[in-house]
Design an enzyme around this catalytic site. Structure first.
Site, mmCIF file in Angstrom:
data_model
loop_
_atom_site.group_PDB
_atom_site.id
_atom_site.type_symbol
_atom_site.label_atom_id
_atom_site.label_comp_id
_atom_site.label_asym_id
_atom_site.label_seq_id
_atom_site.Cartn_x
_atom_site.Cartn_y
_atom_site.Cartn_z
ATOM 1 C CE LYS A 82 59.789 1.333 16.518
ATOM 2 N NZ LYS A 82 58.804 0.546 17.231
ATOM 3 C CE LYS A 95 62.133 2.185 21.317
ATOM 4 N NZ LYS A 95 61.571 2.186 22.647
ATOM 5 C CG PHE A 152 53.893 8.156 22.623
ATOM 6 C CD1 PHE A 152 53.040 8.570 21.613
ATOM 7 C CD2 PHE A 152 53.893 8.852 23.819
ATOM 8 C CE1 PHE A 152 52.204 9.661 21.797
ATOM 9 C CE2 PHE A 152 53.062 9.939 24.022
ATOM 10 C CZ PHE A 152 52.215 10.354 23.013
ATOM 11 C CG ASP A 200 58.626 -5.025 21.996
ATOM 12 O OD1 ASP A 200 58.024 -4.369 21.131
ATOM 13 O OD2 ASP A 200 59.327 -4.509 22.896
ATOM 14 C CG ASN A 243 52.069 -2.652 28.497
ATOM 15 O OD1 ASN A 243 51.249 -1.765 28.732
ATOM 16 N ND2 ASN A 243 52.230 -3.159 27.268
ATOM 17 C CE LYS A 265 44.409 -22.247 36.688
ATOM 18 N NZ LYS A 265 43.654 -22.256 37.941
HETATM 19 O O1 PMT Z 1 48.590 4.509 28.616
HETATM 20 P P1 PMT Z 1 49.187 5.372 29.714
HETATM 21 O O2 PMT Z 1 49.060 4.740 31.071
HETATM 22 O O3 PMT Z 1 48.637 6.772 29.664
HETATM 23 O O4 PMT Z 1 50.751 5.482 29.445
HETATM 24 C C1 PMT Z 1 51.233 6.150 28.332
HETATM 25 C C2 PMT Z 1 52.437 5.428 27.700
HETATM 26 C C3 PMT Z 1 53.602 5.435 28.660
HETATM 27 C C4 PMT Z 1 52.056 3.979 27.347
HETATM 28 C C5 PMT Z 1 52.768 6.194 26.378
HETATM 29 O O5 PMT Z 1 53.035 7.516 26.701
HETATM 30 C C6 PMT Z 1 53.960 5.587 25.653
HETATM 31 O O6 PMT Z 1 55.088 5.938 25.887
HETATM 32 N N1 PMT Z 1 53.702 4.630 24.706
HETATM 33 C C7 PMT Z 1 54.738 3.885 23.996
HETATM 34 C C8 PMT Z 1 55.265 2.774 24.840
HETATM 35 C C9 PMT Z 1 56.578 2.165 24.317
HETATM 36 O O7 PMT Z 1 57.528 2.079 24.980
HETATM 37 O O8 PMT Z 1 56.614 1.826 23.125
HETATM 38 P P2 PMT Z 1 57.900 1.083 22.435
HETATM 39 O O9 PMT Z 1 59.174 1.792 22.737
HETATM 40 O O10 PMT Z 1 57.815 -0.351 22.720
HETATM 41 O O11 PMT Z 1 57.543 1.348 20.936
HETATM 42 C C10 PMT Z 1 57.849 2.547 20.245
HETATM 43 C C11 PMT Z 1 56.712 2.876 19.316
HETATM 44 O O12 PMT Z 1 56.463 1.798 18.406
HETATM 45 C C12 PMT Z 1 55.408 3.137 20.034
HETATM 46 O O13 PMT Z 1 54.781 4.193 19.367
HETATM 47 C C13 PMT Z 1 54.631 1.828 19.862
HETATM 48 O O14 PMT Z 1 53.228 2.035 19.822
HETATM 49 C C14 PMT Z 1 55.144 1.295 18.519
HETATM 50 N N2 PMT Z 1 55.169 -0.161 18.432
HETATM 51 C C15 PMT Z 1 55.926 -0.910 19.286
HETATM 52 C C16 PMT Z 1 55.974 -2.284 19.166
HETATM 53 C C17 PMT Z 1 55.213 -2.918 18.155
HETATM 54 N N3 PMT Z 1 55.208 -4.230 18.012
HETATM 55 N N4 PMT Z 1 54.472 -2.172 17.326
HETATM 56 C C18 PMT Z 1 54.435 -0.814 17.451
HETATM 57 O O15 PMT Z 1 53.735 -0.132 16.681
#
Ligand code: PMT
Length: 400
Positions: A339, A335, A321, A277, A208, A287
């Site tokens: 979580k 979330k 986040f 995810d 991403n 390849k």
């Molecule tokens: O890195 P930058 O360019 O500065 O951008 C910052 C950011 C946009 C990446 C950051 O601010 C941000 O929002 N990060 C979370 C991205 C996200 O959408 O996460 P999510 O909604 O998929 O997951 C929610 C939370 O669970 C997050 O804290 C993530 O780290 C965590 N997670 C998600 C999936 C997974 N398999 N394990 C996790 O721990």
């Protein structure tokens, strides 16, 4: 942090003087009023005019200059400083300070100042390793001077080893760190940052747009506030902040292992990383070739690291986040609850200046007790500071 601060930048003679020109630019850009003192030998490498033009202040070079003594003597230069930065600091300068010698404007000013002093040595690696030098540097640490150690690399003299002046950004961060109140001492904070990469074959992956800027800003700010910081970072182009222990990873499963290896001793986890995810069910060892008109890639779910942490919280503060393109609050609240988090930072990545790969962010903070705070557009570093203010309260409450 540096806005309106008076910084004396002491420059002694070494090839790395040219890098200090960039440091000066960073300091003035951040709003600091910088007064430069150059040793005689420093002027052999870069002229005072360069520093004068960039600082907007006269450059001080001579202890006995009548003009300068009338206008601003070395004592008032020492008195007015909120911070002294010495970069590069030669072995000679470090030796003089350690022995209490003050025979020119630079050394007399250092001797006279009550301000914190950040010393950034740079020299030939053999000089740096010399026990006489090392003893002098240790004395300075014992006296309460702040030292930013040189880095390893190939030196101008042809040797490869420890002795290079760190990048200007690292010196800039260290200067902020010296001036920052240490309100997170005793807190061990684990931050995740950046994207993950899920390999499809030896040349392709799923990922991403995360740059790591948000997570690195949190790590830097927390370190500057005195926290012990462990950073687990996906692939980024960013420099690890000074004093932060970093574990680089690629995939979500590697991130999971690194997180669970470290989490035992941690008080706070902040998951700013954008974790994939899903990952390909199979990684092709060669390849993949272009054959059929259509192709299907089978994916399987990665573990949700944060959700797992939420199930075994054990008194830790957990911050997540959420980067959303629609129904920001509803998705973030879901979330937060699913979580088992204390706080979630919601960013609407459709807004200009927010989300992936920009220096700013626009966030809402959703607390577990139902409070919601809306922060305006600010730099990711400021978002980090705001977030850490809330984290500090949560961490202190858990300690009682
Ligand atoms: O890195 P930058 O360019 O500065 O951008 C910052 C950011 C946009 C990446 C950051 O601010 C941000 O929002 N990060 C979370 C991205 C996200 O959408 O996460 P999510 O909604 O998929 O997951 C929610 C939370 O669970 C997050 O804290 C993530 O780290 C965590 N997670 C998600 C999936 C997974 N398999 N394990 C996790 O721990």
């Amino acid at each position: 942090m540096l806005q309106g601060k008076s910084i004396v930048l002491g420059v002694s003679g070494g090839i790395a003087v040219y890098k200090v020109v960039e440091l000066l630019r960073l300091l003035t850009k951040a709003g600091a009023d910088v007064h430069v003192i150059m040793s005689k030998s420093a002027q052999e490498f870069v002229t005072p005019l360069t520093f004068q033009a960039l600082s907007g202040n006269p450059v001080h070079t001579d202890l006995f200059s009548l003009y300068q003594e009338q206008e601003i003597d070395h004592i008032s230069l020492a008195d007015r400083a909120d911070l002294f930065v010495l970069a590069p600091a030669t072995a000679n300068l470090v030796g003089k300070i350690a022995q209490g010698l003050a025979d020119d404007l630079l050394t007399t000013s250092i001797m006279a100042t009550k301000a914190p002093v950040l010393i950034v040595p740079a020299m030939n690696s053999n000089m740096y390793e010399n026990p006489v030098y090392q003893r002098n540097q240790e004395s300075l640490t014992d006296y309460g001077y702040h030292i930013l150690e040189p880095i390893s690399g190939s030196l101008a003299c042809g040797w490869v080893g420890k002795g290079k002046l760190p990048d200007p950004v690292m010196i800039f961060d260290a200067a902020i760190s010296v001036l920052t109140p240490k309100d997170l001492v005793g807190c061990h904070l684990l931050v995740t940052a950046g994207p993950t990469q899920e390999e499809i074959d030896p040349v392709r992956y799923i990922s991403n747009y995360s740059s790591g800027k948000m997570g690195f800003a949190i790590a830097a700010a927390a370190q500057q506030r005195g926290a012990q910081v462990t950073l687990i970072a996906g692939p980024t182009n960013l420099t690890v902040p000074v004093g932060v222990r970093c574990f680089p990873i690629f995939s979500a499963e590697e991130m999971r292992s690194a997180v669970f290896d470290q989490v035992e001793s941690v008080d706070v986890v902040i998951k700013a990383a954008a974790v994939a995810d899903y990952r390909p069910v199979n990684r092709a060892s060669q390849k993949m070739k272009k054959t059929a008109d259509q192709s299907t890639l089978h994916l399987e779910k990665n573990h949700d690291i944060l959700a797992e942490l939420g199930q075994q919280k054990e008194g830790r503060v957990l911050v997540g986040f959420a980067a959303e393109t629609e129904r920001l609050m509803a998705h973030a609240a879901e979330k937060l609850q699913n979580k088992n988090l204390d706080l979630i930072v919601a960013n609407d990545i459709t807004c200009e200046g927010a989300g992936f790969d920009v220096d700013t962010n626009i966030v809402r903070l959703l607390h577990a007790d139902g409070r919601v705070e809306e922060l305006e557009l600010m730099s990711k570093f400021e978002v980090a500071q705001q977030l850490l203010d809330r984290v500090k309260v949560l961490w202190k409450a858990k300690q009682q």
